[in-house]
Design an enzyme around this catalytic site. Structure first.
Site, PDB file in Angstrom:
ATOM      1  N   SER A 129       0.843  -1.195   0.000  1.00 24.84           N
ATOM      2  CA  SER A 129       0.000   0.000   0.000  1.00 24.84           C
ATOM      3  C   SER A 129       0.875   1.241   0.000  1.00 24.84           C
ATOM      4  O   SER A 129       1.995   1.225   0.544  1.00 24.84           O
ATOM      5  CB  SER A 129      -0.845  -0.021   1.277  1.00 24.84           C
ATOM      6  OG  SER A 129      -1.410   1.243   1.524  1.00 24.84           O
ATOM      7  N   TYR A 153      -1.704  -0.614  11.001  1.00 25.83           N
ATOM      8  CA  TYR A 153      -1.974  -1.242   9.699  1.00 25.83           C
ATOM      9  C   TYR A 153      -0.773  -1.061   8.769  1.00 25.83           C
ATOM     10  O   TYR A 153      -0.281  -2.008   8.150  1.00 25.83           O
ATOM     11  CB  TYR A 153      -3.238  -0.629   9.074  1.00 25.83           C
ATOM     12  CG  TYR A 153      -3.387  -0.937   7.601  1.00 25.83           C
ATOM     13  CD1 TYR A 153      -3.750  -2.222   7.188  1.00 25.83           C
ATOM     14  CD2 TYR A 153      -3.133   0.022   6.623  1.00 25.83           C
ATOM     15  CE1 TYR A 153      -3.864  -2.522   5.823  1.00 25.83           C
ATOM     16  CE2 TYR A 153      -3.240  -0.268   5.272  1.00 25.83           C
ATOM     17  CZ  TYR A 153      -3.610  -1.539   4.875  1.00 25.83           C
ATOM     18  OH  TYR A 153      -3.714  -1.838   3.547  1.00 25.83           O
ATOM     19  N   LYS A 157       2.164  -3.736   6.879  1.00 22.43           N
ATOM     20  CA  LYS A 157       2.612  -3.790   5.475  1.00 22.43           C
ATOM     21  C   LYS A 157       4.139  -3.697   5.415  1.00 22.43           C
ATOM     22  O   LYS A 157       4.778  -4.394   4.637  1.00 22.43           O
ATOM     23  CB  LYS A 157       1.982  -2.651   4.660  1.00 22.43           C
ATOM     24  CG  LYS A 157       0.472  -2.781   4.475  1.00 22.43           C
ATOM     25  CD  LYS A 157       0.082  -4.007   3.662  1.00 22.43           C
ATOM     26  CE  LYS A 157      -1.404  -4.145   3.469  1.00 22.43           C
ATOM     27  NZ  LYS A 157      -1.829  -5.463   2.972  1.00 22.43           N
ATOM     28  N   ASN A 183      -5.089   4.783  -4.238  1.00 22.67           N
ATOM     29  CA  ASN A 183      -6.457   4.725  -3.689  1.00 22.67           C
ATOM     30  C   ASN A 183      -7.403   3.992  -4.646  1.00 22.67           C
ATOM     31  O   ASN A 183      -7.932   4.616  -5.575  1.00 22.67           O
ATOM     32  CB  ASN A 183      -6.962   6.134  -3.396  1.00 22.67           C
ATOM     33  CG  ASN A 183      -6.241   6.767  -2.222  1.00 22.67           C
ATOM     34  OD1 ASN A 183      -5.030   6.954  -2.265  1.00 22.67           O
ATOM     35  ND2 ASN A 183      -6.955   7.082  -1.169  1.00 22.67           N
TER      36      ASN A 183
END
Ligand code: NAD
Ligand code: WQD
Length: 348
Positions: A129, A153, A157, A183
């Site tokens: 991400s 979070y 990653k 996004n």
């Protein structure tokens, strides 16, 4: 003897990005096997995938933390590559329940990698991400920008990216492609699959479309005093089908034995919150009720990708534009007001 000798395991394949990727995989001639524990998705997405592709899709309701279950699967099928979407992704929840995120995302990936190594399947495409860039100082953001985590979070990653780098460094048979999504937005043009948040959406696009359909009364716009042209946050929204196609390019690239390499998947162009609202209003013909509220903690003013590495090395770039994204998102939302749940919507 199983006539198919090169399956691709898709963890989290019933979810938003995974389901769109399964469609593209089948179109590209890959044979996916989906594993998903359905913690944030629905079995109906598999039916819809079969409807879109006209193919029967192998699906196992399985948690990636279930090492025995994964072993049984790898023992019974010749899986040569893995596309790994399975993970929890709610930033706010990760702040209050970090251990849940470390267990599911980091430990889940660890178990998956252990089983893969045991069965000599050493090719993986991982859903990373743009969050790994933290509070990026410069835009567009390229893959060599500094990495940092701004919430648990994001840290999961980074930990997973680190694990994949370490195993590739230690054993040249491993090939790991880290796809850093910006996004994701939009839905399959058929309107049969799309994003189906189980609770109140955290992300902008599903919140806008749920407001347009009357499921939410008012959209809160988090701040209009950023240093951006209209004061609202700017992001690189990318059509989920473009994102899915990026996975096909990555799967194809794995056969060149690239080692461990990261790619941004974004369009390279940013839109503000107000621009996205206006685009959905145009696509849906509905007025979106919104109010300006305080900034949301942890948000940056502007984020968009430098996607040139993916173009150069994978031959991939985004094709859909903002209108397509909004039209397809609206088609999905209006055909499925309550997502995969057939019951009528509760008006909030
Ligand atoms: P999603 O929640 O729709 O899909 C994830 C899927 O994984 C769900 O179907 C869920 O049921 C499944 N899953 C979760 N934990 C599991 C487990 N332990 N075992 C088996 N299945 C499990 O989310 P998405 O938007 O499709 O995201 C896919 C991946 O992409 C995630 O890893 C996410 O972190 C990453 N990502 C998403 C975004 C985004 O904004 N949507 C952006 C960047 C990265
Ligand atoms: C976009 C813009 C908000 C909701 C998050 C994760 C990131 C990645 C993608 C997984 C911002 C504004 C939003 C709302 C608003 N996910 N907004 N009202 O924050 O860029 O990224 O999703 O990896 O890790 O952090 O996306 O969709 O939440 O927000 O005004 O109700 O919309 O402030 O400017 P974000 P988003």
């Amino acid at each position: 003897m199983d006539p198919i000798d090169n399956y691709v395991l898709v963890t989290g394949g019933a979810g938003y990005i995974g389901s769109h990727t399964v469609v593209e995989m089948i179109e590209a001639g890959y044979t996916p096997i989906i594993v998903d524990n359905l913690c944030n998705s629905s079995r109906e997405s598999i039916n819809r995938l079969e409807q879109i592709t006209g193919k029967q899709i192998e699906f196992h309701e399985l948690d990636i933390l279930d090492e025995r279950g994964l072993e049984e699967l790898f023992a019974s099928k010749h899986i040569t590559q893995v596309v790994h979407f399975a993970g929890l992704k709610a930033v706010g929840e990760s702040t209050s329940l970090p251990l849940k995120y470390y267990e599911n995302n980091v430990m889940g990936t660890f178990i998956l990698l252990k089983v893969m190594a045991k069965y000599r399947c050493k090719n993986i495409v991982f859903s990373s991400s743009a969050t790994v860039y933290g509070d990026a100082k410069e835009v567009p953001i390229s893959e060599d920008a500094p990495l940092s985590a701004v919430n648990p979070y994001g840290r999961t990653k980074l930990h997973i990216e680190g694990m994949l780098q370490d195993i590739s460094a230690g054993d040249s048979e491993w090939n790991c492609i880290l796809l850093r999504y910006f996004n994701p937005a939009g839905a399959h043009p058929s309107g049969l699959i799309g994003e189906d948040p189980k609770d109140i959406p955290n992300n902008l696009m599903p919140y806008i479309t749920q407001t347009a359909i009357g499921k939410r009364q008012v959209l809160s716009v988090y701040g209009n005093d950023y240093e951006t042209p209209d004061g609202t946050g700017v992001r690189d929204y990318i059509h989920v089908v473009d994102l899915a196609k990026g996975h096909i390019a990555a799967l194809n690239h794995l056969s060149t034995k690239p080692g461990c390499v990261a790619y941004n998947l974004g369009t390279g162009r940013g839109y503000s919150v107000l621009e996205m609202i206006a685009a959905v209003e145009k696509a849906s013909g509905k007025k979106i009720n919104y109010k300006i509220v305080e900034r949301r903690k942890g948000d940056v003013a502007t984020s968009f990708a430098d996607p040139s590495k993916a173009l150069k090395q994978l031959g991939w770039s985004a094709r859909y534009n903002q209108n397509d994204m909004c039209e397809h998102a609206w088609k999905w939302q209006s055909q499925n007001p309550n997502g995969y749940d057939p019951s009528p919507i509760d008006h909030a």
